[in-house]
Design a protein around this motif. Sequence first.
Motif, PDB file in Angstrom:
ATOM      1  N   ARG A  82       0.871  -1.328   0.003  1.00 12.47           N
ATOM      2  CA  ARG A  82       0.048   0.192   0.024  1.00 12.47           C
ATOM      3  C   ARG A  82       0.832   1.203  -0.117  1.00 12.47           C
ATOM      4  O   ARG A  82       0.657   2.236  -0.654  1.00 12.47           O
ATOM      5  CB  ARG A  82      -1.014   0.016   1.206  1.00 12.47           C
ATOM      6  CG  ARG A  82      -2.077  -1.095   1.165  1.00 12.47           C
ATOM      7  CD  ARG A  82      -2.988  -0.709  -0.002  1.00 12.47           C
ATOM      8  NE  ARG A  82      -3.354   0.668  -0.080  1.00 12.47           N
ATOM      9  CZ  ARG A  82      -4.321   0.974   1.053  1.00 12.47           C
ATOM     10  NH1 ARG A  82      -4.972   0.244   1.584  1.00 12.47           N
ATOM     11  NH2 ARG A  82      -4.643   2.563   0.872  1.00 12.47           N
ATOM     12  N   ILE A  83       1.931   1.270   0.762  1.00  5.35           N
ATOM     13  CA  ILE A  83       2.546   2.293   1.075  1.00  5.35           C
ATOM     14  C   ILE A  83       3.449   2.659  -0.315  1.00  5.35           C
ATOM     15  O   ILE A  83       3.796   3.757  -1.015  1.00  5.35           O
ATOM     16  CB  ILE A  83       3.555   2.684   2.290  1.00  5.35           C
ATOM     17  CG1 ILE A  83       4.236   4.112   2.376  1.00  5.35           C
ATOM     18  CG2 ILE A  83       4.528   1.518   2.419  1.00  5.35           C
ATOM     19  CD1 ILE A  83       4.510   4.444   3.652  1.00  5.35           C
ATOM     20  N   THR A 114       2.228   4.634  -3.059  1.00  7.68           N
ATOM     21  CA  THR A 114       1.832   6.311  -3.208  1.00  7.68           C
ATOM     22  C   THR A 114       3.496   6.733  -3.336  1.00  7.68           C
ATOM     23  O   THR A 114       3.722   7.953  -3.479  1.00  7.68           O
ATOM     24  CB  THR A 114       1.817   6.496  -1.649  1.00  7.68           C
ATOM     25  OG1 THR A 114       2.772   6.400  -0.812  1.00  7.68           O
ATOM     26  CG2 THR A 114       0.499   5.755  -1.096  1.00  7.68           C
ATOM     27  N   LYS A 138      -0.302  16.799  -0.196  1.00  7.97           N
ATOM     28  CA  LYS A 138       0.128  15.697  -1.196  1.00  7.97           C
ATOM     29  C   LYS A 138       0.685  14.721  -0.285  1.00  7.97           C
ATOM     30  O   LYS A 138       1.054  14.604   0.685  1.00  7.97           O
ATOM     31  CB  LYS A 138       1.212  16.360  -2.044  1.00  7.97           C
ATOM     32  CG  LYS A 138       0.575  17.481  -3.135  1.00  7.97           C
ATOM     33  CD  LYS A 138       1.573  17.604  -4.125  1.00  7.97           C
ATOM     34  CE  LYS A 138       1.350  18.542  -5.093  1.00  7.97           C
ATOM     35  NZ  LYS A 138       0.028  18.423  -5.828  1.00  7.97           N
ATOM     36  N   TRP A 139       0.738  13.370  -0.852  1.00  7.87           N
ATOM     37  CA  TRP A 139       1.348  12.398  -0.323  1.00  7.87           C
ATOM     38  C   TRP A 139       2.629  12.538   0.392  1.00  7.87           C
ATOM     39  O   TRP A 139       2.959  12.322   1.454  1.00  7.87           O
ATOM     40  CB  TRP A 139       1.354  11.039  -1.176  1.00  7.87           C
ATOM     41  CG  TRP A 139       0.179  10.231  -1.249  1.00  7.87           C
ATOM     42  CD1 TRP A 139      -0.544  10.249  -2.379  1.00  7.87           C
ATOM     43  CD2 TRP A 139      -0.430   9.500  -0.192  1.00  7.87           C
ATOM     44  NE1 TRP A 139      -1.810   9.362  -2.155  1.00  7.87           N
ATOM     45  CE2 TRP A 139      -1.789   8.715  -0.835  1.00  7.87           C
ATOM     46  CE3 TRP A 139      -0.238   9.230   0.870  1.00  7.87           C
ATOM     47  CZ2 TRP A 139      -2.614   8.142  -0.038  1.00  7.87           C
ATOM     48  CZ3 TRP A 139      -1.130   8.376   2.003  1.00  7.87           C
ATOM     49  CH2 TRP A 139      -2.430   7.755   1.336  1.00  7.87           C
ATOM     50  N   TRP A 140       3.695  13.044  -0.528  1.00  6.94           N
ATOM     51  CA  TRP A 140       4.714  13.340  -0.253  1.00  6.94           C
ATOM     52  C   TRP A 140       5.012  14.724  -0.900  1.00  6.94           C
ATOM     53  O   TRP A 140       4.919  15.224  -1.701  1.00  6.94           O
ATOM     54  CB  TRP A 140       5.737  12.433  -0.807  1.00  6.94           C
ATOM     55  CG  TRP A 140       5.301  10.850  -0.460  1.00  6.94           C
ATOM     56  CD1 TRP A 140       4.637  10.200  -1.294  1.00  6.94           C
ATOM     57  CD2 TRP A 140       5.420  10.306   0.767  1.00  6.94           C
ATOM     58  NE1 TRP A 140       4.350   8.801  -0.655  1.00  6.94           N
ATOM     59  CE2 TRP A 140       4.704   9.316   0.663  1.00  6.94           C
ATOM     60  CE3 TRP A 140       6.170  10.551   1.862  1.00  6.94           C
ATOM     61  CZ2 TRP A 140       4.691   8.254   1.628  1.00  6.94           C
ATOM     62  CZ3 TRP A 140       5.881   9.623   2.964  1.00  6.94           C
ATOM     63  CH2 TRP A 140       5.318   8.517   2.989  1.00  6.94           C
ATOM     64  N   GLU A 150       6.726  16.103  -3.811  1.00  3.36           N
ATOM     65  CA  GLU A 150       5.877  16.122  -4.866  1.00  3.36           C
ATOM     66  C   GLU A 150       5.341  17.621  -5.382  1.00  3.36           C
ATOM     67  O   GLU A 150       5.082  17.888  -6.585  1.00  3.36           O
ATOM     68  CB  GLU A 150       4.656  15.096  -4.940  1.00  3.36           C
ATOM     69  CG  GLU A 150       4.713  13.808  -4.792  1.00  3.36           C
ATOM     70  CD  GLU A 150       3.588  12.891  -4.483  1.00  3.36           C
ATOM     71  OE1 GLU A 150       2.691  12.889  -5.243  1.00  3.36           O
ATOM     72  OE2 GLU A 150       3.526  12.332  -3.435  1.00  3.36           O
ATOM     73  N   LEU A 166      -3.616   4.912   5.698  1.00  4.21           N
ATOM     74  CA  LEU A 166      -3.314   5.090   4.355  1.00  4.21           C
ATOM     75  C   LEU A 166      -5.058   5.308   3.604  1.00  4.21           C
ATOM     76  O   LEU A 166      -4.906   6.173   2.647  1.00  4.21           O
ATOM     77  CB  LEU A 166      -2.590   4.044   3.596  1.00  4.21           C
ATOM     78  CG  LEU A 166      -0.989   4.066   4.055  1.00  4.21           C
ATOM     79  CD1 LEU A 166      -0.477   2.769   3.433  1.00  4.21           C
ATOM     80  CD2 LEU A 166      -0.277   5.382   3.442  1.00  4.21           C
ATOM     81  N   GLU A 184      -6.213   8.604   1.760  1.00  3.84           N
ATOM     82  CA  GLU A 184      -6.515   8.628   0.636  1.00  3.84           C
ATOM     83  C   GLU A 184      -7.990   8.982   0.120  1.00  3.84           C
ATOM     84  O   GLU A 184      -8.386   9.720  -0.633  1.00  3.84           O
ATOM     85  CB  GLU A 184      -6.468   7.348   0.037  1.00  3.84           C
ATOM     86  CG  GLU A 184      -6.804   6.701  -1.632  1.00  3.84           C
ATOM     87  CD  GLU A 184      -6.256   5.282  -1.937  1.00  3.84           C
ATOM     88  OE1 GLU A 184      -5.126   5.210  -1.823  1.00  3.84           O
ATOM     89  OE2 GLU A 184      -7.011   4.629  -2.375  1.00  3.84           O
TER      90      GLU A 184
END
Length: 438
Positions: free
Chosen positions: A98-99, A102, A265-267, A270, A326, A330
Motif C-alpha cells: 500500500r505504501i 504512493t 500531497k502524499w509526499w 511532489e 493510508l 486517500e
Amino acid sequence: MKPMDVPGEKTKAYLKRDKAVVSQSYPRAFPFMMDHGKGSEVWDVDGNRFVDFAAGIAVCATGHSHPEVVEAIKNQADKFLHISSDFYHPVWIEFSERIAATAPFSEPAKIFLGNSGTEAVEAAIKLARYHTNRQHFIGFYGGFHGRTMGSLSFTASKSIYRDRFAPLMSGVTHVPFPDPYRPIFAHDEHEDYGEVVVRYIEEMVLAKAIPPEDCAGILVEPIQGEGGYVIPPDGFFPALRRLCDKYGILLIVDEVQTGVGRTGKWWAVEHWGVEPDIVAFAKGIASGMPLGGIMAKASVMDWPTGAHGNTFGGNPISCQAGIVTLNLVENGLLENAAEMGEYILDALVEIQGRHDSLGDIRGKGLMIGAEFVEDRESRKPASELRDRIVQESFRRGLITLGSGKSSVRFAPPLNIDKTLVDEALNIFDAAITAASTS
Ligand code: PLP
C-alpha cells in the motif's frame, strides 16, 4: 478570553512524580498532562479541554483514537502482537504494497520498516552507502533527522542536540538550507535562491571539499520541520535533482514530518515535481503507533540478505494502523489538509494585520509556520515573545509547538474541521495580544 488555571492540581501531582523518575532530557514546552483525546481535541487529567494543533508532533494524522484505527488495532491484538522480522506475515506485505503504491517514483518501490523516524534515517544512510559504495554525505543547517548517532550527524537545528555526544558519524558536510525569509547568500533578485544554494554546493563543497565521486547522498527535508517550517524556493528541488543526476549522488528526502498527506500531497517533494531516490517516513504513517521506514527505488534497494534488519520491523499492529491510515488519507484527508491549510493561511494573514510582530507566515497543507520578529524591517527573531505566545495559547486551550528560533508551528490532525480551526485561531490571536502586553 479568560485563561484557564493550568496546570491543575492533578497535573501538579503527576509533574512531581515525573520529575523524580523520568529523564529530564525531554524538551517539554508546557505542562500538558494528557488524559484522553478524540479527533483534534484533547483533555488533561484535570478535565481541561484543548484544541490540538500539534498532534503529538505531527503524528496523529487521523486525529486522536480514530475509531477505524482503534478497531484495526484491537482486531490485530486478538490475533498476534509480534512475530519478528525473521519471519513473514501478510499484514506487513499488505502495508508495504500500500505504501509502495504512493511512492513518488517512476519505477517500483521497495520498503524497509522500523519503528521511528531516526531509524528510518539510519536505514536511508546505510542503504545510500551500500548502494553507491561511497562515504560522504551533504546535509543542511537547520535540518532535524533524529537523535541516534547516524541521524544526529545530520541534525543541525540546535547545538544542544550534539553537545558532548561527539564523535559522530564522519563524512557529513552541512550547507545552508535556502530560507527565502532569511537568505544568507547575496544574490540577484531575479535568481531563484534555491538554485543559488545548489550552485554553492557544486562550486564550493563538491569542487573544493568532497570529491563528487565519493558523495553517496544529499539528505534533505522537503520543508524543514524542527528548523522552523521553512519552505525552500521553487527552484531548489529541481536544481538538487539535476546536481544529483550529474554526479550519481542519491537524493534522499526525509519526509518523516512532511509525509503521508501532511502538506496536501502524499509526499511533500511532489510539490516540486521531483523524484527522489530514497524517502524516509514515520510520524503520521500509523496514526500514533510506532512505525517508520524507507522506500527506495527497487534498483537502489540492492543490499543483500543480512545487510540490515531489526526485531520489531513490520510489527503487525503498527502495520494494521498504517493500512487504515493510508485508507483515510486517500479517502478525504489529503483534500482536507490542502483545503484547511489554505483556510488557515488566509486567516493568519488577517491576524498578521493586527500584529506587527508576526513577520512571516508560510505553509503547505497542514504544515504551517508563523514566525515572530522584533520588527518587520530587521526581521530579528523574537524568540522570547514566541515562547510566551505558546504558553498563552496553552493557558487558553490551544496546544501548539515552537520550531526554529521564533516560529510557532501548526500541525493539527489532517481531519480537523473548520469549527475547531476557527476556535484555535481566535485563541492564537488572543494569545499574541496577551504575550505582547505581558
Ligand atoms: N526526521 C524528521 C524530519 C523529524 O521531524 C523527526 C522528528 O521530529 C525525525 C526525523 C526523528 O524522528 P523520531 O523522533 O521518530 O526518531
